[in-house]
Write an enzyme that holds these catalytic residues in place. Structure first.
Site, short mmCIF file in Angstrom:
data_model
loop_
_atom_site.label_atom_id
_atom_site.label_comp_id
_atom_site.label_asym_id
_atom_site.label_seq_id
_atom_site.Cartn_x
_atom_site.Cartn_y
_atom_site.Cartn_z
N LYS A 158 -0.17 -4.53 -11.72
CA LYS A 158 -1.11 -4.19 -10.65
C LYS A 158 -2.50 -4.62 -11.08
CE LYS A 158 -0.99 -1.82 -6.68
NZ LYS A 158 0.18 -1.50 -5.83
N1 GLU Z 1 0.99 -3.67 -2.95
C1 GLU Z 1 2.36 -3.49 -2.54
C2 GLU Z 1 2.99 -2.33 -3.26
O1 GLU Z 1 2.32 -1.43 -3.70
C3 GLU Z 1 3.16 -4.79 -2.63
C4 GLU Z 1 3.18 -5.46 -3.96
C5 GLU Z 1 3.83 -6.85 -3.94
O2 GLU Z 1 4.25 -7.30 -2.87
O3 GLU Z 1 3.88 -7.44 -5.01
O4 GLU Z 1 4.19 -2.23 -3.33
#
Ligand code: GLU
Length: 442
Positions: free
Chosen positions: A132
């Protein structure tokens, strides 16, 4: 910790050869998001069998990068923003997870979000670890040019650890397709070759996938409908309250309304609105698209933010930020089922209160996994340069979500644990099995 959390194992008592506990920056000395995650992991360790030997892996991010992001503002001054990219685990594949732009972003938050991505990706069995990123900024205060410069400088700074086979960012809170386009372009310019697979959630014209924008909300609806079936709840008669009406809450709300449910309350950063007869969701989505918030929506009553938790409803969908359902409001919730569209919206204490009150919680790590599932489809399509139809994507998404949900439902029944612990059991077992098979290097 209170009387409702009798089963929590102590967090900081993991022996190491020097007798130290976890490194200081990993300790849960407060209930920030990382502390919440550590408590969730402690609950699963007793179910990991011989793999528990590897469990500390889950409590230490593999890699965390803090970057300075300086840009020249339109008025000529230089501003510095704090940026992060954390790769929690890469045992099962490259890091994967979104990038968040928010004024409250911290390293603890990004670490927790990266860990929840590891669990989520393993839970739906896509071949990724977890990662993240984030920048501590309120993007609403930036001009479009400033936003682009900040995004590009951040991408360039984290460029040493991301890549189509290393770590693949995507949208999250306050980031969107345009930001992914700038990230893709910046990485590609630095590499000297167009690399569409370095991010997902891109515009369709740049290798994005049909159905990606709606995927998280569609997944929330899909698991919600499956769980409603188990509970004997008729969705077409359900009253739904939604917190956050962006890409996740807005789409989930639309799909529940299309199934006949009444969306009776919506809360976002700007206000809280209520309508007993059900809100006109297409009109509300149009209002949010122009006004940036549900506040001021004419065909509804405006209510005090805190009364949102008292709203009489059958389904509650927190789809905004972490730690919204806490020991302070969990006792007031009227819903029969909580579907976590957001990451980390419920604290462990609140989880226990909801459990005791027989309110079913569909945890984030399964409920909002639709987004990353279609991100995986996007990445596969980019690599193969062959693109699928929207019907194919939605059908595959629904199949994966239903299978994953059925799997964790079964484990929850069998082991008599919450769906969150069941999902952690399934996911952490997959992660640690990969860890064990790979072995330690050197
Ligand atoms: N931000 C989204 C989540 O928290 C998607 C992450 C992604 O598609 O890599 O799952």
């Amino acid at each position: 910790m209170n009387a409702n959390t009798p089963n929590l194992a102590p967090i900081n008592q993991i022996p190491n050869p020097y007798g130290h506990s976890l490194p200081s920056y990993l300790q849960a000395d407060n209930l920030g998001p990382w502390g919440v995650y550590l408590q969730q992991v402690d609950r699963v360790i007793p179910y990991l069998g011989h793999l528990a030997r590897w469990a500390e892996t889950l409590k230490r991010p593999k890699r965390a990068l803090i970057v300075d992001v300086p840009i020249e503002l339109d008025n000529g001054t230089i501003a510095h923003f704090e940026g992060y990219r954390v790769q929690h685990n890469t045992s099962r594949g490259p890091g994967k997870g979104g990038v968040r732009f928010h004024q409250d972003v911290t390293l603890s938050e990004v670490m927790a979000l990266s860990a929840w991505m590891s669990v989520k990706n393993a839970a739906v069995n896509v071949p990724y670890g977890g990662a993240k990123g984030g920048i501590r900024v309120d993007p609403k205060t930036l001009s479009r040019g400033e936003l682009e410069r900040m995004t590009r400088r951040y991408t360039s700074e984290i460029g040493i650890i991301i890549g189509p086979t290393k770590d693949i960012p995507a949208p999250d809170v306050n980031t969107n397709e345009q930001i992914m386009a700038w990230m893709m372009d910046t990485y590609s310019m630095n590499e000297g070759a167009t690399a569409t697979g370095v991010v997902t959630g891109k515009p369709i014209d740049l290798g994005g996938s049909l159905g990606r924008r709606e995927a998280t909300g569609r997944g929330v609806y899909t698991v919600g409908a499956e769980a409603a079936h188990h509970l004997g709840m008729d969705i077409s008669k359900a009253r739904v309250a939604v917190q956050g009406f962006g890409n996740v809450g807005g789409i989930a709300g639309k799909l529940f309304a299309q199934a006949g449910a009444r969306i009776v309350a919506v809360q976002d950063h700007g206000g809280t609105i209520y309508r007993e007869a059900g809100l006109d969701v297409p009109a509300l989505l149009a209002h949010v698209a122009t006004q940036g918030s549900v506040a001021g929506f004419a065909q509804a009553e405006s209510i005090e933010p805190d009364t949102f938790w008292d709203v009489d409803c059958d389904i509650l969908i927190p789809a905004a930020l972490e730690q919204q359902i806490t020991s302070k409001n969990a006792g007031r919730i009227k819903a029969r089922m909580v579907i976590e569209g957001a990451n980390g919206p419920t604290t462990p204490e609140a989880d226990d209160i909801l459990h005791e009150r027989n309110i079913l919680v569909l945890p984030d790590v399964i409920a909002n996994a639709g987004g990353v599932t279609v991100s995986y489809f996007e990445w596969v399509q980019d690599f193969s340069s062959f693109f699928w139809t929207e019907d194919e994507i939605n059908a595959r998404l629904v199949r994966i979500m239903k299978e994953a949900f059925a799997g964790v439902w079964h484990v929850a029944q069998e082991k008599k644990v919450s769906l969150r612990t069941a999902t952690f059991i399934v996911a952490c077992t997959r992660m640690l099995r990969a860890r064990e098979l790979r072995g330690l290097y050197p």
